[in-house]
Design a protein around this motif. Structure first.
Motif, PDB file in Angstrom:
ATOM      1  N   GLU A 190    -105.088 -36.339 -12.593  1.00 34.76           N
ATOM      2  CA  GLU A 190    -104.778 -34.953 -12.455  1.00 34.76           C
ATOM      3  C   GLU A 190    -103.971 -34.844 -11.127  1.00 34.76           C
ATOM      4  N   CYS A 191    -102.734 -34.128 -10.942  1.00 38.62           N
ATOM      5  CA  CYS A 191    -101.997 -34.232  -9.784  1.00 38.62           C
ATOM      6  C   CYS A 191    -102.077 -32.743  -9.243  1.00 38.62           C
ATOM      7  N   ASN A 192    -102.601 -32.737  -8.034  1.00 41.32           N
ATOM      8  CA  ASN A 192    -102.708 -31.713  -6.955  1.00 41.32           C
ATOM      9  C   ASN A 192    -101.273 -31.249  -6.386  1.00 41.32           C
ATOM     10  N   SER A 193    -100.437 -30.446  -6.849  1.00 39.41           N
ATOM     11  CA  SER A 193     -99.100 -30.461  -6.507  1.00 39.41           C
ATOM     12  C   SER A 193     -98.863 -29.920  -4.926  1.00 39.41           C
ATOM     13  N   ASP A 194    -100.067 -29.594  -4.298  1.00 35.45           N
ATOM     14  CA  ASP A 194    -100.087 -29.008  -2.992  1.00 35.45           C
ATOM     15  C   ASP A 194    -100.010 -30.249  -2.040  1.00 35.45           C
ATOM     16  N   ARG A 195    -100.418 -31.389  -2.723  1.00 35.79           N
ATOM     17  CA  ARG A 195    -100.243 -32.755  -1.666  1.00 35.79           C
ATOM     18  C   ARG A 195     -99.181 -33.455  -1.918  1.00 35.79           C
ATOM     19  N   VAL A 196     -98.381 -33.146  -2.793  1.00 35.76           N
ATOM     20  CA  VAL A 196     -96.989 -33.919  -3.164  1.00 35.76           C
ATOM     21  C   VAL A 196     -95.877 -33.397  -2.425  1.00 35.76           C
ATOM     22  N   GLN A 197     -95.253 -33.948  -1.786  1.00 36.16           N
ATOM     23  CA  GLN A 197     -94.176 -33.779  -1.205  1.00 36.16           C
ATOM     24  C   GLN A 197     -92.995 -34.703  -1.441  1.00 36.16           C
ATOM     25  N   ILE A 198     -91.829 -34.141  -1.444  1.00 35.29           N
ATOM     26  CA  ILE A 198     -90.474 -35.153  -1.529  1.00 35.29           C
ATOM     27  C   ILE A 198     -89.789 -34.796  -0.245  1.00 35.29           C
ATOM     28  N   ILE A 199     -89.494 -35.930   0.511  1.00 35.45           N
ATOM     29  CA  ILE A 199     -88.690 -36.047   1.643  1.00 35.45           C
ATOM     30  C   ILE A 199     -87.146 -36.352   1.606  1.00 35.45           C
ATOM     31  N   ASP A 200     -86.266 -35.482   1.861  1.00 34.60           N
ATOM     32  CA  ASP A 200     -84.981 -35.817   1.679  1.00 34.60           C
ATOM     33  C   ASP A 200     -84.264 -36.477   3.097  1.00 34.60           C
ATOM     34  N   ASP A 201     -83.923 -37.715   2.999  1.00 34.66           N
ATOM     35  CA  ASP A 201     -83.612 -38.297   4.076  1.00 34.66           C
ATOM     36  C   ASP A 201     -82.092 -37.808   4.444  1.00 34.66           C
ATOM     37  N   GLY A 202     -81.372 -37.047   3.615  1.00 37.67           N
ATOM     38  CA  GLY A 202     -79.862 -36.629   3.879  1.00 37.67           C
ATOM     39  C   GLY A 202     -78.979 -37.657   3.465  1.00 37.67           C
ATOM     40  N   THR A 203     -79.262 -38.588   2.833  1.00 40.06           N
ATOM     41  CA  THR A 203     -78.314 -39.727   2.463  1.00 40.06           C
ATOM     42  C   THR A 203     -77.527 -39.155   1.227  1.00 40.06           C
ATOM     43  N   LEU A 204     -76.313 -39.288   1.183  1.00 42.64           N
ATOM     44  CA  LEU A 204     -75.585 -38.897   0.072  1.00 42.64           C
ATOM     45  C   LEU A 204     -74.958 -40.175  -0.779  1.00 42.64           C
ATOM     46  N   THR A 205     -74.942 -41.269  -0.212  1.00 46.47           N
ATOM     47  CA  THR A 205     -74.421 -42.349  -0.733  1.00 46.47           C
ATOM     48  C   THR A 205     -75.174 -43.547  -0.371  1.00 46.47           C
ATOM     49  N   ASN A 206     -75.078 -44.791  -1.369  1.00 46.23           N
ATOM     50  CA  ASN A 206     -75.884 -45.912  -1.185  1.00 46.23           C
ATOM     51  C   ASN A 206     -75.523 -46.535   0.138  1.00 46.23           C
ATOM     52  N   GLU A 207     -74.004 -46.427   0.387  1.00 48.08           N
ATOM     53  CA  GLU A 207     -73.565 -47.171   1.723  1.00 48.08           C
ATOM     54  C   GLU A 207     -73.904 -46.501   2.995  1.00 48.08           C
ATOM     55  N   THR A 208     -74.474 -45.234   2.826  1.00 49.11           N
ATOM     56  CA  THR A 208     -74.897 -44.390   4.055  1.00 49.11           C
ATOM     57  C   THR A 208     -76.290 -44.064   4.249  1.00 49.11           C
ATOM     58  N   ARG A 209     -77.114 -44.967   3.269  1.00 49.67           N
ATOM     59  CA  ARG A 209     -78.383 -44.818   3.209  1.00 49.67           C
ATOM     60  C   ARG A 209     -79.066 -45.318   4.517  1.00 49.67           C
ATOM     61  N   LEU A 210     -80.098 -44.744   4.982  1.00 51.05           N
ATOM     62  CA  LEU A 210     -80.875 -45.148   6.092  1.00 51.05           C
ATOM     63  C   LEU A 210     -81.562 -46.526   6.056  1.00 51.05           C
ATOM     64  N   GLY A 211     -81.939 -46.820   5.055  1.00 51.31           N
ATOM     65  CA  GLY A 211     -82.825 -48.020   4.504  1.00 51.31           C
ATOM     66  C   GLY A 211     -84.298 -47.644   4.687  1.00 51.31           C
ATOM     67  N   ALA A 212     -85.028 -48.475   3.825  1.00 49.86           N
ATOM     68  CA  ALA A 212     -86.488 -48.429   3.502  1.00 49.86           C
ATOM     69  C   ALA A 212     -87.292 -48.091   4.707  1.00 49.86           C
ATOM     70  N   LEU A 213     -87.018 -48.884   5.768  1.00 57.38           N
ATOM     71  CA  LEU A 213     -87.602 -48.907   7.209  1.00 57.38           C
ATOM     72  C   LEU A 213     -87.456 -47.575   7.651  1.00 57.38           C
ATOM     73  N   ALA A 214     -86.160 -47.180   7.876  1.00 62.47           N
ATOM     74  CA  ALA A 214     -85.939 -46.026   8.545  1.00 62.47           C
ATOM     75  C   ALA A 214     -86.513 -44.813   7.547  1.00 62.47           C
ATOM     76  N   ASP A 215     -86.357 -44.789   6.515  1.00 60.06           N
ATOM     77  CA  ASP A 215     -87.064 -43.823   5.635  1.00 60.06           C
ATOM     78  C   ASP A 215     -88.590 -43.477   5.840  1.00 60.06           C
ATOM     79  N   ILE A 216     -89.173 -44.772   5.985  1.00 57.61           N
ATOM     80  CA  ILE A 216     -90.743 -44.803   6.432  1.00 57.61           C
ATOM     81  C   ILE A 216     -91.013 -44.230   7.579  1.00 57.61           C
ATOM     82  N   GLU A 217     -90.038 -44.512   8.784  1.00 57.32           N
ATOM     83  CA  GLU A 217     -90.176 -44.069  10.139  1.00 57.32           C
ATOM     84  C   GLU A 217     -90.110 -42.613  10.087  1.00 57.32           C
ATOM     85  N   LEU A 218     -88.947 -42.048   9.331  1.00 57.48           N
ATOM     86  CA  LEU A 218     -88.721 -40.418   9.327  1.00 57.48           C
ATOM     87  C   LEU A 218     -89.788 -40.027   8.750  1.00 57.48           C
TER      88      LEU A 218
END
Length: 196
Positions: free
Chosen positions: A1-29
């Motif tokens: 069972e999923c409690n939707s109040d606890r699930v959040q999607i965080i958008d890092d603002g990246t629009l392309t693979n070439e401009t992605r922050l990278g996994a570590l920067a996403d974790i830090e964000l």
């Protein structure tokens, strides 16, 4: 069972693979934006461990290490023994008798290390370790993304400052394509009780 109040999607603002922050920067964000102050479990989405793996046992072992090493523990990672011909395709760790990492080798030749302990993306970072993540990213900001993207790139840096310990599992599936997915599926199907 999923409690939707606890699930959040965080958008890092990246629009392309070439401009992605990278996994570590996403974790830090996420840590910064969500004000995470506790331990953080990071799991690569393409990793499935063999059926001897227990998340409960992994977390319990982590708690015991925290009690033993207090603020000296930076991370706890899962490792498995890979074949000799697979060494050059994985990040390999060398450990001491306490299962504390003494070195990280990124895709070494088998002749460069006696270790066959592959370290996939499956870690728990302590709050103190997460403080070093910002420092690592700042120091690496002018480096190519490949040098600061994957969470495994942070572990050697962290291990020079804090203890990084490991737990052993018998094996892992890297579910990166249809062939490995089918192999993984067959493995788990073969372990289900037969319906007779």
């Amino acid at each position: 069972e999923c409690n939707s109040d606890r699930v959040q999607i965080i958008d890092d603002g990246t629009l392309t693979n070439e401009t992605r922050l990278g996994a570590l920067a996403d974790i830090e964000l996420v840590v910064r934006q969500q004000q995470i102050t506790g331990d953080l479990l990071v799991i690569g989405g393409d990793t499935l461990f063999h059926d001897d793996f227990s998340l409960g046992a992994f977390l319990s072992d982590f708690g015991k290490l925290q009690a033993r090493w207090k603020d000296d523990l930076g991370a706890f990672a899962e490792v498995y023994t890979c074949s000799e011909d697979a060494v050059s395709r994985h990040g390999i760790v060398e450990v001491d008798s306490d299962n504390v990492v003494t070195s990280f080798l990124e895709k070494p030749k088998p002749s460069e290390t006696a270790s066959r302990l592959a370290c996939p993306c499956f870690y728990i970072f302590t709050p103190k370790a997460l403080e070093f993540l910002s420092s690592f990213l700042e120091e690496m900001k002018d480096s190519p993304l490949a040098d600061r993207d994957a969470p495994g790139k942070f572990l050697p840096y962290l291990s020079e400052r804090m203890k990084v310990a490991v737990s052993h599992v018998s094996g892992r599936f890297d579910v990166g394509n249809l062939e490995t997915y089918k192999s993984c599926d067959q493995y788990f199907l073969s372990r289900q009780p037969s319906a007779t």
